[in-house]
Motif scaffolding. Sequence first.
Motif, PDB file in Angstrom:
ATOM      1  N   LEU A  39      22.303 -20.065 -72.357  1.00 52.59           N
ATOM      2  CA  LEU A  39      21.980 -19.063 -73.375  1.00 52.59           C
ATOM      3  C   LEU A  39      21.720 -17.686 -72.778  1.00 52.59           C
ATOM      4  O   LEU A  39      21.204 -16.802 -73.457  1.00 52.59           O
ATOM      5  CB  LEU A  39      20.738 -19.505 -74.164  1.00 52.59           C
ATOM      6  N   THR A  40      22.085 -17.507 -71.507  1.00 50.56           N
ATOM      7  CA  THR A  40      21.773 -16.260 -70.822  1.00 50.56           C
ATOM      8  C   THR A  40      22.410 -15.064 -71.518  1.00 50.56           C
ATOM      9  O   THR A  40      21.749 -14.031 -71.744  1.00 50.56           O
ATOM     10  CB  THR A  40      22.237 -16.329 -69.358  1.00 50.56           C
ATOM     11  N   GLN A  41      23.696 -15.181 -71.874  1.00 53.63           N
ATOM     12  CA  GLN A  41      24.356 -14.059 -72.559  1.00 53.63           C
ATOM     13  C   GLN A  41      23.737 -13.796 -73.924  1.00 53.63           C
ATOM     14  O   GLN A  41      23.624 -12.645 -74.346  1.00 53.63           O
ATOM     15  CB  GLN A  41      25.847 -14.341 -72.703  1.00 53.63           C
ATOM     16  N   MET A  42      23.337 -14.861 -74.609  1.00 52.04           N
ATOM     17  CA  MET A  42      22.699 -14.698 -75.910  1.00 52.04           C
ATOM     18  C   MET A  42      21.431 -13.865 -75.778  1.00 52.04           C
ATOM     19  O   MET A  42      21.191 -12.928 -76.547  1.00 52.04           O
ATOM     20  CB  MET A  42      22.360 -16.051 -76.518  1.00 52.04           C
ATOM     21  N   MET A  43      20.612 -14.189 -74.766  1.00 50.03           N
ATOM     22  CA  MET A  43      19.338 -13.495 -74.617  1.00 50.03           C
ATOM     23  C   MET A  43      19.536 -12.031 -74.230  1.00 50.03           C
ATOM     24  O   MET A  43      18.700 -11.182 -74.560  1.00 50.03           O
ATOM     25  CB  MET A  43      18.474 -14.207 -73.579  1.00 50.03           C
ATOM     26  N   GLU A  44      20.634 -11.720 -73.558  1.00 48.40           N
ATOM     27  CA  GLU A  44      20.916 -10.328 -73.201  1.00 48.40           C
ATOM     28  C   GLU A  44      21.203  -9.481 -74.436  1.00 48.40           C
ATOM     29  O   GLU A  44      21.060  -8.251 -74.405  1.00 48.40           O
ATOM     30  CB  GLU A  44      22.105 -10.268 -72.244  1.00 48.40           C
ATOM     31  N   MET A  45      21.583 -10.141 -75.548  1.00 49.37           N
ATOM     32  CA  MET A  45      21.924  -9.425 -76.780  1.00 49.37           C
ATOM     33  C   MET A  45      20.720  -9.230 -77.696  1.00 49.37           C
ATOM     34  O   MET A  45      20.802  -8.493 -78.676  1.00 49.37           O
ATOM     35  CB  MET A  45      23.023 -10.203 -77.527  1.00 49.37           C
ATOM     36  N   VAL A  46      19.609  -9.896 -77.379  1.00 46.46           N
ATOM     37  CA  VAL A  46      18.436  -9.825 -78.246  1.00 46.46           C
ATOM     38  C   VAL A  46      17.511  -8.720 -77.756  1.00 46.46           C
ATOM     39  O   VAL A  46      17.181  -8.665 -76.561  1.00 46.46           O
ATOM     40  CB  VAL A  46      17.684 -11.176 -78.245  1.00 46.46           C
ATOM     41  N   PRO A  47      17.065  -7.816 -78.644  1.00 43.93           N
ATOM     42  CA  PRO A  47      16.155  -6.728 -78.241  1.00 43.93           C
ATOM     43  C   PRO A  47      14.886  -7.283 -77.599  1.00 43.93           C
ATOM     44  O   PRO A  47      14.274  -8.220 -78.122  1.00 43.93           O
ATOM     45  CB  PRO A  47      15.843  -6.023 -79.560  1.00 43.93           C
ATOM     46  N   LYS A  48      14.487  -6.721 -76.469  1.00 37.18           N
ATOM     47  CA  LYS A  48      13.336  -7.235 -75.728  1.00 37.18           C
ATOM     48  C   LYS A  48      12.043  -7.125 -76.528  1.00 37.18           C
ATOM     49  O   LYS A  48      11.169  -7.985 -76.437  1.00 37.18           O
ATOM     50  CB  LYS A  48      13.194  -6.479 -74.392  1.00 37.18           C
ATOM     51  N   ASP A  49      11.874  -6.054 -77.326  1.00 39.20           N
ATOM     52  CA  ASP A  49      10.646  -5.936 -78.103  1.00 39.20           C
ATOM     53  C   ASP A  49      10.548  -7.038 -79.144  1.00 39.20           C
ATOM     54  O   ASP A  49       9.460  -7.517 -79.473  1.00 39.20           O
ATOM     55  CB  ASP A  49      10.549  -4.562 -78.770  1.00 39.20           C
ATOM     56  N   ASP A  97      14.062 -16.568 -70.363  1.00 39.76           N
ATOM     57  CA  ASP A  97      13.414 -15.474 -69.663  1.00 39.76           C
ATOM     58  C   ASP A  97      14.457 -14.461 -69.218  1.00 39.76           C
ATOM     59  O   ASP A  97      15.638 -14.588 -69.532  1.00 39.76           O
ATOM     60  CB  ASP A  97      12.547 -15.970 -68.495  1.00 39.76           C
ATOM     61  N   ASP A  98      14.027 -13.449 -68.488  1.00 35.80           N
ATOM     62  CA  ASP A  98      14.934 -12.359 -68.116  1.00 35.80           C
ATOM     63  C   ASP A  98      15.999 -12.798 -67.124  1.00 35.80           C
ATOM     64  O   ASP A  98      17.051 -12.163 -67.011  1.00 35.80           O
ATOM     65  CB  ASP A  98      14.139 -11.191 -67.526  1.00 35.80           C
ATOM     66  N   ASP A  99      15.740 -13.861 -66.375  1.00 36.48           N
ATOM     67  CA  ASP A  99      16.668 -14.290 -65.331  1.00 36.48           C
ATOM     68  C   ASP A  99      17.581 -15.433 -65.754  1.00 36.48           C
ATOM     69  O   ASP A  99      18.751 -15.484 -65.365  1.00 36.48           O
ATOM     70  CB  ASP A  99      15.889 -14.725 -64.080  1.00 36.48           C
ATOM     71  N   GLU A 100      17.064 -16.353 -66.560  1.00 36.87           N
ATOM     72  CA  GLU A 100      17.828 -17.554 -66.900  1.00 36.87           C
ATOM     73  C   GLU A 100      17.393 -18.077 -68.257  1.00 36.87           C
ATOM     74  O   GLU A 100      16.196 -18.136 -68.552  1.00 36.87           O
ATOM     75  CB  GLU A 100      17.607 -18.633 -65.831  1.00 36.87           C
ATOM     76  N   SER A 101      18.367 -18.460 -69.081  1.00 34.25           N
ATOM     77  CA  SER A 101      18.056 -19.009 -70.401  1.00 34.25           C
ATOM     78  C   SER A 101      18.984 -20.172 -70.695  1.00 34.25           C
ATOM     79  O   SER A 101      20.193 -20.078 -70.490  1.00 34.25           O
ATOM     80  CB  SER A 101      18.205 -17.931 -71.485  1.00 34.25           C
TER      81      SER A 101
END
Length: 246
Positions: A39-49, A97-101
């Motif tokens: 899910l790493t690419q998915m999490m990169e698309m979600v706003p961090k806030d 998390d920021d490194d791996e999902s």
Amino acid sequence: MKQLSILLLGFFLLTSCEITEKVYIDKQGNVSYSSNMDLTQMMEMVPKDELKENDYPIDSIFTVDGIAKSQTEFSKGFEGDEEKELMKNFKIHVKLDDDESFMNMILDKKNLNEFNSFMSNLSSDIERINTKRLKQNEKLPDSAQLDLIDIPIFSMPKLSYNKKSFKRTGPIKSITESSKNEQMKGMEGLKDMVRFKLEYHFERPIKSVSDKSARLSPNGKTVYIEKPMSIAVDDPKAFDFEVKFK
């Protein structure tokens, strides 16, 4: 309408580019199985806030009942009684998390007969539930349609093993065409974006693999096979392979 999606397939296929079936087989033929969605690419698309508001990061192992009660985005695929019953033998490891999902579905170690029986029953139960829901949907308006259980039909393999060889075939039971067509509806534009991977670990050194695209680990005891989802969807048998041991 609830998103009844075992493995949350409908949600993750939009963003996850890798699904890995990982299997460990010891010399006695005991099987440890997991299905991992990157899910790493998915999490990169979600706003961090937005992530921080939902108890991000996460690194937890849930039972099915536990994840159903977690009131997270992941709970939506496990709230129905039929879904809970199907997946009660799995543990769900969710890491974001920021490194791996990833989300990893983990099945407790079973001997070969137990594993094959479990996968056969899982296949039959999914087909029974989907057939029932298809019939119910014929009488329901579009706004009240029941979702089918979306589990890749090629991820319920039958395994055979002895001192000389190993074989993966699957799925154990062929899914009916009506159910298959419904499950794959809307995937035509996505299936080439997703890759399905097999990672099979053995304690015996490998002599040969029937699939010519397979790679071996440096120690010669692990088989890696990777193909586009499109191949698996069109022909689940594309991931059948046989290993000969030294």
